[in-house]
Design a protein around this motif. Structure first.
Motif, PDB file in Angstrom:
ATOM      1  N   ARG A  24       0.808  -1.202   0.000  1.00 35.36           N
ATOM      2  CA  ARG A  24       0.000   0.000   0.000  1.00 35.36           C
ATOM      3  C   ARG A  24       0.849   1.263   0.000  1.00 35.36           C
ATOM      4  NH1 ARG A  24      -3.971  -1.916   4.943  1.00 35.36           N
ATOM      5  NH2 ARG A  24      -4.692  -3.880   3.995  1.00 35.36           N
ATOM      6  N   ILE A  25       2.124   1.111   0.077  1.00 31.64           N
ATOM      7  CA  ILE A  25       3.030   2.263   0.115  1.00 31.64           C
ATOM      8  C   ILE A  25       3.545   2.506  -1.297  1.00 31.64           C
ATOM      9  CG2 ILE A  25       5.169   3.177   1.071  1.00 31.64           C
ATOM     10  CD1 ILE A  25       4.722   1.411   3.502  1.00 31.64           C
ATOM     11  N   GLY A  26       3.360   3.724  -1.775  1.00 31.27           N
ATOM     12  CA  GLY A  26       3.767   4.041  -3.129  1.00 31.27           C
ATOM     13  C   GLY A  26       5.268   4.173  -3.273  1.00 31.27           C
ATOM     14  N   LEU A  27       5.688   4.388  -4.509  1.00 25.51           N
ATOM     15  CA  LEU A  27       7.115   4.495  -4.794  1.00 25.51           C
ATOM     16  C   LEU A  27       7.734   5.666  -4.042  1.00 25.51           C
ATOM     17  CD1 LEU A  27       9.634   3.687  -6.377  1.00 25.51           C
ATOM     18  CD2 LEU A  27       8.821   5.122  -8.273  1.00 25.51           C
ATOM     19  N   ARG A  28       7.033   6.805  -4.001  1.00 24.51           N
ATOM     20  CA  ARG A  28       7.578   7.968  -3.307  1.00 24.51           C
ATOM     21  C   ARG A  28       7.755   7.676  -1.822  1.00 24.51           C
ATOM     22  NH1 ARG A  28       4.606  13.582  -4.293  1.00 24.51           N
ATOM     23  NH2 ARG A  28       5.301  12.996  -6.399  1.00 24.51           N
ATOM     24  N   GLY A  29       6.785   6.985  -1.215  1.00 26.23           N
ATOM     25  CA  GLY A  29       6.903   6.626   0.191  1.00 26.23           C
ATOM     26  C   GLY A  29       8.061   5.673   0.431  1.00 26.23           C
ATOM     27  N   ASN A  30       8.235   4.686  -0.460  1.00 29.87           N
ATOM     28  CA  ASN A  30       9.353   3.756  -0.333  1.00 29.87           C
ATOM     29  C   ASN A  30      10.682   4.487  -0.389  1.00 29.87           C
ATOM     30  OD1 ASN A  30       8.944   0.602  -0.369  1.00 29.87           O
ATOM     31  ND2 ASN A  30       7.215   1.470  -1.476  1.00 29.87           N
ATOM     32  N   LEU A  31      10.810   5.403  -1.346  1.00 29.45           N
ATOM     33  CA  LEU A  31      12.063   6.136  -1.484  1.00 29.45           C
ATOM     34  C   LEU A  31      12.322   7.018  -0.268  1.00 29.45           C
ATOM     35  CD1 LEU A  31      11.881   7.170  -5.260  1.00 29.45           C
ATOM     36  CD2 LEU A  31      13.260   5.353  -4.230  1.00 29.45           C
ATOM     37  N   ARG A  32      11.256   7.594   0.293  1.00 28.72           N
ATOM     38  CA  ARG A  32      11.420   8.422   1.487  1.00 28.72           C
ATOM     39  C   ARG A  32      11.890   7.585   2.673  1.00 28.72           C
ATOM     40  NH1 ARG A  32       6.792  10.242   1.427  1.00 28.72           N
ATOM     41  NH2 ARG A  32       5.808   9.057   3.102  1.00 28.72           N
ATOM     42  N   HIS A  33      11.306   6.382   2.808  1.00 22.81           N
ATOM     43  CA  HIS A  33      11.718   5.494   3.899  1.00 22.81           C
ATOM     44  C   HIS A  33      13.168   5.047   3.727  1.00 22.81           C
ATOM     45  CE1 HIS A  33       7.193   4.321   4.206  1.00 22.81           C
ATOM     46  NE2 HIS A  33       7.443   5.497   4.744  1.00 22.81           N
ATOM     47  N   ILE A  34      13.522   4.705   2.494  1.00 21.25           N
ATOM     48  CA  ILE A  34      14.901   4.278   2.240  1.00 21.25           C
ATOM     49  C   ILE A  34      15.873   5.402   2.561  1.00 21.25           C
ATOM     50  CG2 ILE A  34      16.530   3.620   0.426  1.00 21.25           C
ATOM     51  CD1 ILE A  34      14.201   2.100  -0.915  1.00 21.25           C
ATOM     52  N   GLY A  35      15.521   6.626   2.153  1.00 24.65           N
ATOM     53  CA  GLY A  35      16.395   7.764   2.429  1.00 24.65           C
ATOM     54  C   GLY A  35      16.588   7.997   3.922  1.00 24.65           C
ATOM     55  N   ALA A  36      15.493   7.894   4.683  1.00 29.46           N
ATOM     56  CA  ALA A  36      15.601   8.092   6.132  1.00 29.46           C
ATOM     57  C   ALA A  36      16.455   7.007   6.779  1.00 29.46           C
ATOM     58  CB  ALA A  36      14.199   8.108   6.745  1.00 29.46           C
ATOM     59  N   LEU A  37      16.306   5.771   6.321  1.00 28.65           N
ATOM     60  CA  LEU A  37      17.078   4.668   6.895  1.00 28.65           C
ATOM     61  C   LEU A  37      18.541   4.735   6.468  1.00 28.65           C
ATOM     62  CD1 LEU A  37      14.389   1.888   6.414  1.00 28.65           C
ATOM     63  CD2 LEU A  37      15.247   2.737   8.608  1.00 28.65           C
ATOM     64  N   ARG A 128       8.762  -3.105   4.380  1.00 26.14           N
ATOM     65  CA  ARG A 128       9.752  -4.006   4.956  1.00 26.14           C
ATOM     66  C   ARG A 128      11.025  -4.042   4.107  1.00 26.14           C
ATOM     67  NH1 ARG A 128       7.173  -2.772   8.216  1.00 26.14           N
ATOM     68  NH2 ARG A 128       5.719  -3.877   9.563  1.00 26.14           N
ATOM     69  N   SER A 129      10.872  -3.987   2.811  1.00 25.95           N
ATOM     70  CA  SER A 129      12.049  -4.042   1.940  1.00 25.95           C
ATOM     71  C   SER A 129      12.936  -2.817   2.100  1.00 25.95           C
ATOM     72  CB  SER A 129      11.614  -4.180   0.476  1.00 25.95           C
ATOM     73  OG  SER A 129      10.811  -3.076   0.089  1.00 25.95           O
ATOM     74  N   SER A 130      12.359  -1.676   2.520  1.00 32.13           N
ATOM     75  CA  SER A 130      13.155  -0.449   2.615  1.00 32.13           C
ATOM     76  C   SER A 130      14.263  -0.580   3.658  1.00 32.13           C
ATOM     77  CB  SER A 130      12.252   0.743   2.954  1.00 32.13           C
ATOM     78  OG  SER A 130      11.664   0.591   4.239  1.00 32.13           O
ATOM     79  N   VAL A 131      14.019  -1.355   4.727  1.00 31.96           N
ATOM     80  CA  VAL A 131      15.039  -1.550   5.756  1.00 31.96           C
ATOM     81  C   VAL A 131      16.253  -2.245   5.164  1.00 31.96           C
ATOM     82  CG1 VAL A 131      15.537  -2.594   7.996  1.00 31.96           C
ATOM     83  CG2 VAL A 131      13.252  -1.678   7.527  1.00 31.96           C
ATOM     84  N   LEU A 132      16.011  -3.262   4.336  1.00 33.70           N
ATOM     85  CA  LEU A 132      17.105  -4.031   3.762  1.00 33.70           C
ATOM     86  C   LEU A 132      17.752  -3.295   2.592  1.00 33.70           C
ATOM     87  CD1 LEU A 132      15.384  -7.544   3.825  1.00 33.70           C
ATOM     88  CD2 LEU A 132      16.727  -6.413   5.611  1.00 33.70           C
ATOM     89  N   VAL A 133      16.950  -2.623   1.794  1.00 34.81           N
ATOM     90  CA  VAL A 133      17.504  -1.865   0.661  1.00 34.81           C
ATOM     91  C   VAL A 133      18.414  -0.751   1.169  1.00 34.81           C
ATOM     92  CG1 VAL A 133      16.930  -0.332  -1.263  1.00 34.81           C
ATOM     93  CG2 VAL A 133      15.617  -2.424  -0.903  1.00 34.81           C
ATOM     94  N   ALA A 134      18.040  -0.105   2.271  1.00 29.13           N
ATOM     95  CA  ALA A 134      18.882   0.954   2.840  1.00 29.13           C
ATOM     96  C   ALA A 134      20.239   0.405   3.258  1.00 29.13           C
ATOM     97  CB  ALA A 134      18.174   1.598   4.036  1.00 29.13           C
ATOM     98  N   LYS A 135      20.247  -0.814   3.819  1.00 31.01           N
ATOM     99  CA  LYS A 135      21.518  -1.455   4.162  1.00 31.01           C
ATOM    100  C   LYS A 135      22.392  -1.623   2.925  1.00 31.01           C
ATOM    101  CE  LYS A 135      21.585  -2.825   8.603  1.00 31.01           C
ATOM    102  NZ  LYS A 135      22.734  -2.624   9.514  1.00 31.01           N
ATOM    103  N   ILE A 136      21.776  -2.076   1.838  1.00 29.28           N
ATOM    104  CA  ILE A 136      22.530  -2.317   0.608  1.00 29.28           C
ATOM    105  C   ILE A 136      23.069  -1.010   0.043  1.00 29.28           C
ATOM    106  CG2 ILE A 136      22.290  -3.065  -1.792  1.00 29.28           C
ATOM    107  CD1 ILE A 136      20.415  -5.253  -0.824  1.00 29.28           C
TER     108      ILE A 136
END
Length: 282
Positions: A24-37, A128-136
């Motif tokens: 339910r989280i759009g691309l912009r939300g995913n990118l924002r989460h990845i950036g914060a992490l 959930r993927s944003s936590v792992l993508v941020a690590k990468i």
């Protein structure tokens, strides 16, 4: 007098609200989460600068060690000397660098679970993927620093670029793509093992045969037949040959496409498995 009908209030624990599903989280939300992490992970590195020692020292140590210990003999067997071996080695070390740094991802994920950090992330309404993508993303940044130091060492010792700057940048990009794919495997390993020590031990057993049973450090033509068979299917050999061709010249098409196929295949398989394991780990 009429009496009102009272609806009994249910007793027991209140229902737990689960975080929004990442679908339910759009691309912009995913990118924002990845950036914060990513910012959170970078702040961790800032507070613990010793965690950068491997990135800063590994390229220097490996280059000096192999060039001056094995450069004369291996370079002589190649029909040249230490200089020719330097031109052969540095592209191979670029291929190896991503593997060594990728192993740290699994250890970090495992350690974050032990400290309870990942449990807090899983209670948040984030993908959930944003936590792992941020690590990468952060580890790829560390890999770029190590690559710059490695190339600086190579040029300082006399390495000569046989193609062009565009070829060099393509080699760096290809190494980063493959390293990003390999990191999913180590994340999955970090989620599956109980301790960081276990992750390091298993990672070492995986890395050693892949790195030394490849064309990273020496040409494979002098190896026994059974070992050459292994090196032919070893993805690190294809990556090292592709990077070497992009930097020093020679045929690269087959090696590049095989390396990209490996990267896509590993990501497609290991990525969803890692995210699923991240959801279910207790």
């Amino acid at each position: 007098m009429s009496t009102a009908t009272l609806t009994p209030t249910p007793t027991g624990p209140a229902p737990v609200r689960t975080p929004s599903d990442e679908g339910r989280i759009g691309l912009r939300g995913n990118l924002r989460h990845i950036g914060a992490l990513v910012r959170r992970n970078l702040l961790q590195i800032k507070k613990d600068p010793e965690s950068m020692f491997d990135v800063l020292l590994m390229p220097v140590v490996f280059t000096l060690l192999f060039v001056y210990v094995f450069g004369g003999s291996v370079g002589g067997s190649m029909g040249g000397g230490r200089q020719e071996y330097l031109d052969y080695l540095v592209p191979g070390l670029m291929a190896m660098m991503g593997m060594n740094i990728a192993s740290a991802v699994g250890t970090g994920v495992n350690d974050d679970f032990r400290k309870g950090v990942m449990d807090r992330f899983r209670t948040m309404p984030i993908a959930r993927s944003s936590v792992l993508v941020a690590k990468i993303v952060v580890e790829l940044g560390r890999m770029m620093i190590a690559t710059v130091i490695l190339l600086g060492m190579g040029f300082a010792l006399g390495m000569e670029l046989g193609t062009s700057v565009a070829g060099l940048l393509a080699a760096v990009a290809l190494s980063a793509v493959f390293a990003g794919a390999i990191m999913w495997i180590f994340i999955l390993l970090g989620l599956a093992m109980k301790t960081a020590q276990a992750v390091q031990g298993v990672g070492f057993l995986v890395l050693m045969p892949l790195q030394f049973g490849s064309s990273i450090f020496a040409p494979t033509r002098t190896m026994p037949g059974w070992l050459q068979t292994f090196t032919d299917v070893n993805p690190l050999s294809n990556l090292a040959d592709a990077v070497r061709g992009l930097m020093m010249g020679g045929p690269v098409a087959d090696s590049v496409w095989v390396t990209l196929a490996w990267a896509v295949g590993i990501t497609v398989v290991a990525g969803p498995l890692a995210v699923s394991r991240f959801r279910r780990r207790t």
